[in-house]
Each structure stands twice: as structure tokens, then as C-alpha cells.
Design a protein around this motif. Structure first.
Motif, mmCIF file in Angstrom:
data_model
loop_
_atom_site.group_PDB
_atom_site.id
_atom_site.type_symbol
_atom_site.label_atom_id
_atom_site.label_comp_id
_atom_site.label_asym_id
_atom_site.label_seq_id
_atom_site.Cartn_x
_atom_site.Cartn_y
_atom_site.Cartn_z
ATOM 1 N N ASP A 103 0.816 -1.226 0.000
ATOM 2 C CA ASP A 103 0.000 0.000 0.000
ATOM 3 C C ASP A 103 0.847 1.274 0.000
ATOM 4 O OD1 ASP A 103 0.896 -0.005 2.589
ATOM 5 O OD2 ASP A 103 -1.056 -0.249 3.528
ATOM 6 N N ARG A 142 2.887 5.624 -3.755
ATOM 7 C CA ARG A 142 3.343 5.969 -5.101
ATOM 8 C C ARG A 142 3.718 4.782 -5.972
ATOM 9 N NH1 ARG A 142 7.384 10.881 -5.308
ATOM 10 N NH2 ARG A 142 6.954 10.478 -7.479
ATOM 11 N N TRP A 143 4.073 3.666 -5.377
ATOM 12 C CA TRP A 143 4.565 2.550 -6.195
ATOM 13 C C TRP A 143 3.475 2.109 -7.165
ATOM 14 C CZ3 TRP A 143 4.911 -3.259 -5.047
ATOM 15 C CH2 TRP A 143 5.813 -3.866 -5.926
ATOM 16 N N ARG A 181 -4.608 0.912 -2.346
ATOM 17 C CA ARG A 181 -4.905 1.746 -1.184
ATOM 18 C C ARG A 181 -4.814 0.888 0.090
ATOM 19 N NH1 ARG A 181 -3.703 6.469 -1.972
ATOM 20 N NH2 ARG A 181 -4.535 6.837 0.110
ATOM 21 N N PRO A 182 -4.472 1.504 1.232
ATOM 22 C CA PRO A 182 -4.375 0.734 2.479
ATOM 23 C C PRO A 182 -5.648 -0.049 2.799
ATOM 24 C CG PRO A 182 -3.507 2.943 2.808
ATOM 25 C CD PRO A 182 -4.106 2.925 1.437
ATOM 26 N N TRP A 187 14.954 -2.710 9.817
ATOM 27 C CA TRP A 187 15.093 -1.261 9.658
ATOM 28 C C TRP A 187 14.259 -0.838 8.452
ATOM 29 C CZ3 TRP A 187 19.593 -4.376 9.472
ATOM 30 C CH2 TRP A 187 19.940 -4.794 8.196
ATOM 31 N N ASP A 188 13.947 0.456 8.393
ATOM 32 C CA ASP A 188 13.143 0.941 7.276
ATOM 33 C C ASP A 188 13.926 0.805 5.976
ATOM 34 O OD1 ASP A 188 11.101 1.626 8.950
ATOM 35 O OD2 ASP A 188 11.778 3.692 9.215
ATOM 36 N N ALA A 189 13.250 0.278 4.966
ATOM 37 C CA ALA A 189 13.892 0.216 3.652
ATOM 38 C C ALA A 189 13.826 1.579 2.970
ATOM 39 C CB ALA A 189 13.205 -0.828 2.791
ATOM 40 N N LYS A 190 12.919 2.431 3.458
ATOM 41 C CA LYS A 190 12.697 3.744 2.857
ATOM 42 C C LYS A 190 12.369 3.617 1.381
ATOM 43 C CE LYS A 190 13.385 6.630 6.320
ATOM 44 N NZ LYS A 190 12.375 7.600 6.738
ATOM 45 N N SER A 191 11.587 2.642 1.047
ATOM 46 C CA SER A 191 11.107 2.472 -0.317
ATOM 47 C C SER A 191 9.745 1.790 -0.228
ATOM 48 C CB SER A 191 12.078 1.615 -1.132
ATOM 49 O OG SER A 191 11.942 0.259 -0.775
ATOM 50 N N TYR A 192 9.220 1.386 -1.388
ATOM 51 C CA TYR A 192 7.914 0.722 -1.395
ATOM 52 C C TYR A 192 7.919 -0.528 -0.518
ATOM 53 C CZ TYR A 192 9.887 -2.770 -4.540
ATOM 54 O OH TYR A 192 10.651 -3.776 -5.064
ATOM 55 N N ARG A 252 5.662 -1.707 12.151
ATOM 56 C CA ARG A 252 6.784 -0.833 11.830
ATOM 57 C C ARG A 252 8.040 -1.320 12.535
ATOM 58 N NH1 ARG A 252 4.910 5.389 11.840
ATOM 59 N NH2 ARG A 252 5.623 5.232 13.977
#
Lengths: 285, 379
Positions: B298, B301-302, B307-308, B341-346, B354
Motif C-alpha cells: 500500500d 506511489r509505487w 490503497r491501504p 530497519w526501514d527500507a525507505k522504499s515501497y 513498523r
């Protein structure tokens, strides 16, 4: 020979100590110079030099996120970020060259020197600060508490007993659940399938919610369409958009930072926001 | 008068010897300190759920801190998921031939068992010593299959009674996952033929999962991969059937809801039914399957995201399909529970929790579902 500090080798030992001291001092000085960023004084910013020589500012973006960037009817990228790139290039007396790249490949394009910068509603990521340089933010897109203009609610501390609209499953929904769990058990969360449905709930003649948690981009678009909504309190989950440039391009990074500060001062950023999101219409006094 | 300590001869040897012993002692104490289990396993737990096929793919491989491993698995249990797929990279365990470091794997296996979660262990990722220089850790020459088999055998022997399922390799139909060599169902079958008997000899109880193919419609001859339906058929043609006990399936939905009918031209959730049909057509209908990766994303932008709200509704519907319609399926493990850790991507938008352990709404909605609570009415 095995070194010994006693007997006939004492003078040699002094020399060794002296040499060791000189070496350690030199190493310490080099380290301090490096830690203070001194190496940038000795290094030329090739990215900036190439931009000035070719008069090209190669900007990477993914044109799939209006109003920041999208393709117009003629297939040409346009939007807030495109015009920000144009404003930067104009300030430097060069031409912007927009290169469209998929969102997940944008940072690799910077690392591989395929572009001079990325301007694509890119969120700041502190874990990548050793790989690329992030500019100061030019747009904060984080989650905000939103109320109709004139609402008595002025912050999350006043949500006891309130009906809070969210998009089901979104970051706003997550924050709402945390607030309900930790602070306001009597707060009602009203979930909607889309951000627009949540906005409509707040704006209808008989609203089914008192407040809304939504991202700043959706809020700003609604405000630009004339919705009488205001954000109250601080950003609840920050997500600043920044410009990304190569790690070694120290002069370019400085030029970008200076330009953004100037654009904030002279109203350029406000004008870009009004142009692409629509002006916020203030109520008549 | 100052007293001089002479630092030579026997005295020097005594000093040096004492210093060396002291250093050794400090090293040993710190090693013990680092490896000792600080985090209590806690009491034996059991998963409570209305759907015994609910599962997730955890990502504990790079999770260093033991309390985070424990907390992740506690949350998996609390969500009502009795299954978890976890990756155990060969390169992490056997850095040098024959020398195994099981410390991290032990932690994951022990905590999963204590939470009452059935682990499905994904094995792969080649150590430097087992592959040519300039290759990626996903490349393995045929001559080295037996080395991989020895690792897999050591793994199932060590975790006898605790790990009953192992997946041999991941997405071998993608060049990326096959060390940038051409996807080759015959070579993958040879891997199964080598590894399977070694695993079974080490622990006959263990069930070996083969396949784990990436859903793709890559055209024939593509340098990036091979169509998963074609790859599976060619595995059967190469004689793979006796060398896996269950088929591992990857079932991503991309933009479509889980009820969209299967279609060889479409990548959707029910593509799993096409893979099942190939099993049946090849006389393998008595063999069961597990979905070891799948789900929806979700990201705002990807291009492949939804939608969530759709992600939540479709994920729960997928779990229902697994339970009510797919008798041949034992588990549906959705990618991915939480990242270290966050991938900071889709990629971050596949998760249920989280990195800071804050549950996302999808976690709470699946938890509500596994507890049999009705879904909240939405306007």
C-alpha cells in the motif's frame, strides 16, 4: 632485536618514542582535518563544474505523483518539482534537463552520476546521509490534524470524545489508534476507504466527524479546491521532501541550500505551492 | 631512593606471560558475555486463531538484538498467526567450510518454538568459499550442490523436532535469484535431487519444499527470468517430483483483488491455482502446497500498490480463501511481518508492524479477524 627501555638501547628508545609521537600527532591532525570536512577544501566539485561547463542541470524525477510531477497531455513532465528545477537552473544561469526515472531507482541514478540531482518529492532519509546529500526541506508532507475553519479543536489534546476521521489503514489511522489506545479511549475513530471520503465526511452539511488525520499533500489539494479546512497543532508524523545531490558535490549542495533559503524568503516556494495546489482562500473578515 | 624495576630476563617473561593471560581472559569473558542469552524465552505459548492457515514471512535474519527477535515473534503469535517463514542464510552460518555458527539461528528457532509458531525455514545464500569470485551470493555451481546439501542436512539435524519444513532456495526462476545466470529448471531440479536425500537422511521427519517461484510472465528466452508456470512444468519434465514434499508458492496480488479468476496472462493471487493445476496434471495431486510469500503493497506511489483499505480487505479475504477454498494448501504466509530497519522504499509498505514495533492498522485488523471479531462498520 627486542626493544628494551633499559641498558644501552635507551637513546634508541628515545628516538623511537619521538618518531611514534610525531606519527601519532600527524595521524591525529589528519583525522581532525577529515572529521571537520577539510577534505572538501582540497577536492573540486566535478558535478558542479560539469553543470557550469555544459550549462545543463540534469534532474531526475518520477512523473507519477501530481501535483509534484506528472506527464501532461503532450507527454512532457510538469509540476511543482519541475518548476522548482527550472527556478534553480535559472538562478544559476543554466538549463534544466528533466530525466524521468522510476521512483525506486532515483537515488541509484544520483550515486551513478546519471543525474546531478533528484527533485521528485523525495523524503529525507537519515540512513542514506553517507551516500548522498539531502538539502533542507522544501515541503513538509507529514500527517496533520485537520479541522473545519472555526472549529474549537486546536490540537490533539482536545480530541477527548471527538469523532476522528481517517483513511482506513493509512498512517493517519495508525496515529489515531495510538491516540485512542494511549490517551483518549472515548475518542471515536471513523474509517473511510479513501482520503477523499474522509475529507467529504468533515465537509458535509451534517459532518460525521469533528476532525481528520491526513497527509499535508491531500490537505493542501483540498484547501486549493476551496475546502475551508485548517491544520492545527504540530506535524504528527514528519515527512519532509528534499532535493538529493551526489555525496561529493559539496558546492552543488551548498548552492541548492542557498537557493532554497532565498526561494523561501522571496516567496518563490509559496508561489509554486499556490500554482500547483491552488491558493488558500481566506474567509472575508 | 627510587627503586628500579628491571624489565628483562625472567621477570620480563613473567610479565609478558601474565599480560597475555589477562588479555586472553578478557577476550573469553567478553565472548561469553556477548553470546550468553540475556533474554528469557518465557513460558510456552500457543497461537489462538480461527484460521489455522494464517501465516507471515518474518525478516529476522539481520535482526541483531535478541529482544527484538522475541518481540517480533510474540507479535506474530498475538496477531493469530501459527506459521512463519524465516530465512536462514547459509553464508551467515557456515562462513568457513564445516565450521558452523548457529548462535543467531538458535535464537530464532528457540523463540519461535516458545511462542508456539511453526517455522518454515528458507535456506540459501552462498558463502564466499562455495562460489567463484565475482559472483553474487545467489550463485551456486552444480559441483557445489553437495556443499549446500551438507549445510541443509546439518540444519535439519540440529533443529530436529523444532523445524519441520525447509524451503530449498528462493525464486530460482529469476536470474537475480539464480546469481544472474539464466533461470534453469533442469539445474534447479538437480539441486533438489542432490539436497533432498541428504536432508531426509539427516532428519526423515523434515518436509522439503521446492519451487518458491516468482510469479512472472517473462517471455521465453528473457534474460531476467522464466515464466513460473513454464518453470514448474519443466521441473516435472526434468524429474523433480520425487525430490520435494510440498510445493512452495509465491502469490502476489499486485492491483487485483484475491477473487479475480486465475489467468495465465495475469499476475494475481489465484495464479496459485494454476500452479496447483500443474501439480495435478503431473500426477502430484497428493502433494500439498504452502504459500510462502504473497500479499499486497500500500505504498502511496509505487505503481503496483493499492490503497491501504484495499490491502487490509484483500489480505483478510486471501486468508479466508486459503482456509475455505484451497484444501490442498497448508499455510498462507504473507510478505512481510516487519523489517529490522526501514527500507525507505515501497518495501516498507508490505509490512504489518513498523520497525519500532508500532502495529499498523492491517496488523490490528488481521488480529481482529483471527480472534473472530466482526469487522468495524465503515461509512
Amino acid at each position: 632485536m627486542i626493544f628494551s627501555p633499559v641498558g644501552g638501547t635507551r637513546s634508541k628508545a628515545r628516538k623511537w618514542y619521538l618518531l611514534l609521537g610525531v606519527a601519532l600527532t600527524a595521524a591525529l591532525a589528519a583525522f581532525l582535518f577529515w572529521a571537520a570536512g577539510g577534505e572538501t577544501l582540497l577536492r573540486r566539485d566535478r558535478t558542479w563544474a560539469q553543470m557550469i561547463a555544459t550549462k545543463d542541470f540534469r534532474v531526475g524525477l518520477d512523473p507519477s505523483f501530481p501535483p509534484f510531477e506528472h506527464l501532461n497531455g503532450a507527454g512532457v513532465p510538469e509540476g511543482y518539482d519541475v518548476e522548482l528545477a527550472q527556478a534553480l537552473a535559472k538562478r544559476w544561469g543554466i538549463e534544466p534537463k528533466i530525466i524521468t526515472i522510476g521512483f525506486d531507482s532515483l537515488l541509484d541514478a544520483v550515486r551513478a552520476a546519471r543525474v546531478d540531482a533528484v527533485i521528485s518529492a523525495m523524503p529525507y532519509d537519515e540512513r542514506l546521509t553517507r551516500d548522498v546529500v539531502f538539502s533542507p526541506p522544501y515541503f513538509e508532507s507529514g500527517i496533520r490534524l485537520v479541522v473545519p475553519r472555526g472549529s474549537p479543536i486546536a490540537g490533539t489534546e482536545q480530541l477527548a470524545g471527538a469523532r476522528l476521521a481517517v483513511e482506513w489503514g493509512s498512517a493517519g489511522d495508525m496515529i489515531a489508534r495510538t491516540l485512542q489506545r494511549n490517551e483518549f479511549a472515548d475518542m471515536e475513530i471513523v474509517q473511510y476507504d479513501t482520503p477523499q471520503a474522509a475529507l467529504d465526511a468533515l465537509l458535509s452539511e451534517s459532518p460525521s466527524a469533528d476532525a481528520l488525520l491526513i497527509d499535508q499533500v491531500s490537505l493542501r489539494l483540498a484547501q486549493g479546491s476551496g475546502a475551508p479546512l485548517v491544520a492545527v497543532g504540530p506535524v504528527l508524523e514528519t515527512n519532509p521532501y528534499v532535493i538529493v545531490s551526489p555525496r561529493a558535490a559539496h558546492q552543488l549542495a551548498q548552492e541548492i541550500a542557498d537557493a532554497l533559503a532565498a526561494f523561501a524568503q522571496d516567496g518563490t516556494l509559496d508561489r509554486l505551492e499556490d500554482r500547483w495546489f491552488g491558493e488558500i482562500v481566506e474567509p472575508s473578515p | 631512593m627510587k627503586r628500579r624495576i628491571r624489565f628483562g630476563g625472567r621477570s620480563r617473561l613473567v610479565w609478558l606471560g601474565s599480560a597475555a593471560l589477562l588479555v586472553l581472559l578478557v577476550v573469553l569473558v567478553s565472548l561469553w558475555w556477548q553470546r550468553r542469552g540475556d533474554v528469557a524465552l518465557g513460558p510456552q505459548r500457543a497461537v489462538t486463531t480461527i484460521n489455522p492457515k494464517v501465516g507471515v514471512h518474518t525478516r529476522l535474519t539481520d535482526e541483531v538484538e535478541e529482544w527484538k527477535i522475541k518481540r517480533s515473534l510474540e507479535m506474530v503469535r498475538e496477531m493469530g498467526s501459527p506459521w512463519a517463514v524465516e530465512y536462514f542464510p547459509w553464508a551467515y552460518v557456515e562462513e568457513r567450510p564445516g565450521r558452523y555458527n548457529w548462535a543467531h539461528s538458535d535464537m530464532v528457532v528457540e523463540h519461535a518454538a516458545r511462542q508456539g509458531i511453526t517455522l518454515i525455514a528458507r535456506l540459501g545464500y552462498v558463502p564466499d568459499w562455495a562460489r567463484p569470485k565475482e559472483t553474487t551470493p545467489l550463485y551456486l555451481d552444480e559441483e557445489r550442490f553437495a556443499d549446500f546439501g551438507r549445510f541443509a542436512a546439518a540444519f535439519v539435524r540440529r533443529y530436529a523436532g523444532k523445524v519441520r519444513y525447509v524451503i530449498i532456495w528462493n525464486e530460482p526462476n529469476l536470474a537475480l535469484e539464480w546469481g544472474y545466470a539464466a533461470a534453469d529448471p533442469v539445474k534447479y531440479t538437480q539441486m533438489l535431487r542432490t539436497v533432498y536425500p541428504m536432508v531426509k537422511q539427516a532428519n526423515p521427519e523434515v518436509q522439503v519444499l521446492g519451487g518458491a517461484l516468482a510469479p512472472t510472465n517473462a517471455p521465453e528466452g528473457s534474460e531476467w527470468g522464466m515464466n513460473d508456470l513454464l518453470f514448474l512444468q519443466r521441473m516435472y519434465d526434468a524429474g523433480a517430483a520425487p525430490y520435494f514434499d510440498l510445493l512452495a508458492i509465491h502469490a502476489y496480488g499486485w492491483h487485483s483483488d484475491p477473487d479475480e479468476p486465475p489467468d495465465p496472462q495475469a499476475i494475481n493471487f489465484r495464479r496459485a491455482e494454476l500452479l496447483r493445476a500443474i501439480m495435478v496434471a503431473n500426477g502430484d495431486s497428493s502433494k500439498r502446497a504452502m504459500i510462502t510469500e504473497g500479499g499486497w503493497n500500500d505504498h502511496p506511489r509505487w505503481t503496483r500498490a493499492v490503497r491501504p483499505a484495499q490491502r487490509i480487505a484483500w489480505t483478510i479475504r486471501a486468508y479466508e480463501i486459503a482456509r475455505d477454498e484451497w484444501e490442498w494448501l497448508d499455510a498462507l504466509c504473507i510478505w512481510a511481518f516487519r523489517y529490522p530497519w526501514d527500507a525507505k522504499s515501497y518495501q516498507d509498505y508490505y509490512t504489518f508492524v513498523r520497525t519500532d514495533f508500532e502495529p499498523k492498522p492491517i496488523y490490528e485488523e488481521v488480529q481482529r479477524y483471527t480472534r473472530g471479531e466482526s469487522t468495524v462498520e465503515r461509512p
